[in-house]
Design a protein around this motif. Structure first.
Motif, PDB file in Angstrom:
ATOM      1  N   ASP A  61       0.817  -1.212   0.000  1.00  0.00           N
ATOM      2  CA  ASP A  61       0.000   0.000   0.000  1.00  0.00           C
ATOM      3  C   ASP A  61       0.854   1.268   0.000  1.00  0.00           C
ATOM      4  O   ASP A  61       0.341   2.361   0.148  1.00  0.00           O
ATOM      5  N   LYS A  85      -1.131  -2.062   7.745  1.00  0.00           N
ATOM      6  CA  LYS A  85      -1.905  -0.831   7.896  1.00  0.00           C
ATOM      7  C   LYS A  85      -3.339  -1.173   8.304  1.00  0.00           C
ATOM      8  O   LYS A  85      -3.746  -2.336   8.264  1.00  0.00           O
ATOM      9  N   ALA A  86      -4.109  -0.176   8.683  1.00  0.00           N
ATOM     10  CA  ALA A  86      -5.487  -0.373   9.136  1.00  0.00           C
ATOM     11  C   ALA A  86      -6.358  -1.047   8.067  1.00  0.00           C
ATOM     12  O   ALA A  86      -7.313  -1.743   8.390  1.00  0.00           O
ATOM     13  N   ASN A  87      -6.012  -0.874   6.787  1.00  0.00           N
ATOM     14  CA  ASN A  87      -6.806  -1.472   5.708  1.00  0.00           C
ATOM     15  C   ASN A  87      -6.376  -2.906   5.389  1.00  0.00           C
ATOM     16  O   ASN A  87      -6.898  -3.528   4.474  1.00  0.00           O
ATOM     17  N   GLY A  88      -5.399  -3.444   6.132  1.00  0.00           N
ATOM     18  CA  GLY A  88      -4.946  -4.815   5.924  1.00  0.00           C
ATOM     19  C   GLY A  88      -3.795  -4.970   4.946  1.00  0.00           C
ATOM     20  O   GLY A  88      -3.247  -6.057   4.802  1.00  0.00           O
ATOM     21  N   ASN A  89      -3.429  -3.893   4.277  1.00  0.00           N
ATOM     22  CA  ASN A  89      -2.287  -3.923   3.362  1.00  0.00           C
ATOM     23  C   ASN A  89      -1.009  -3.605   4.132  1.00  0.00           C
ATOM     24  O   ASN A  89      -1.057  -3.293   5.320  1.00  0.00           O
TER      25      ASN A  89
END
Length: 161
Positions: free
Chosen positions: A38, A52-56
């Protein structure tokens, strides 16, 4: 005493090890996960990354709380921005001395026996733990040769005052 044959899985079926076959293969447990980069740029083999918070994933850094928890090291030669690739979370990761030089900023590869820590420079490793106020000391692993690194991440770390 009876001779016993080990059980193996062949074509999805549990069977006795066929006559003439052996189990002389070395085994090791290495965990690898597929993740999407990301970050704005590519990440290269050996680079420490965090989730990261989005899983990436993106390059980890000891300079900030949010990016200090190292998931593992990039296993692929390179993972381009927005592309998926593999992250090794434990075990021994092998790379060339030149590839390790790119991650450590040193020359000649890794220093055998040396502990490596997350650097304050994103995506880098260092043998010198961070020492500045507000930085985190995060051990990532140890070099076992100039080209082999035993991943042993310390996901908690120590915040320096």
């Amino acid at each position: 005493m009876a001779t016993r044959k080990p059980l193996v899985i062949i074509d999805g079926q549990l069977q006795e090890c066929p006559a003439g076959d052996t189990l002389a293969t070395a085994s090791s447990e290495v965990d690898v996960v597929a993740k999407t980069n990301d970050g704005a740029g590519s990440v290269t083999i050996g680079s420490p990354v965090y989730v990261k918070a989005n899983g990436n994933v993106d390059k980890a850094s000891a300079a900030a709380s949010g990016s200090r928890k190292v998931l593992g090291l990039v296993k692929d030669a390179s993972i381009a921005a927005s592309a998926s690739g593999y992250i090794q979370t434990d075990g021994v990761l092998s790379a060339t001395t030149g590839e390790w030089d790119a991650v450590t900023g040193d020359t000649g590869g890794l220093t055998p026996g040396a502990d490596y820590f997350l650097s304050t420079t994103a995506g880098q490793l260092t043998t010198t733990p961070p020492s500045g106020s507000g930085q985190y000391v995060m051990k990532v692993g140890m070099a076992i040769s100039t080209t082999e690194f035993e991943i042993d991440t310390d996901r908690g770390g120590v915040l320096l005052a």
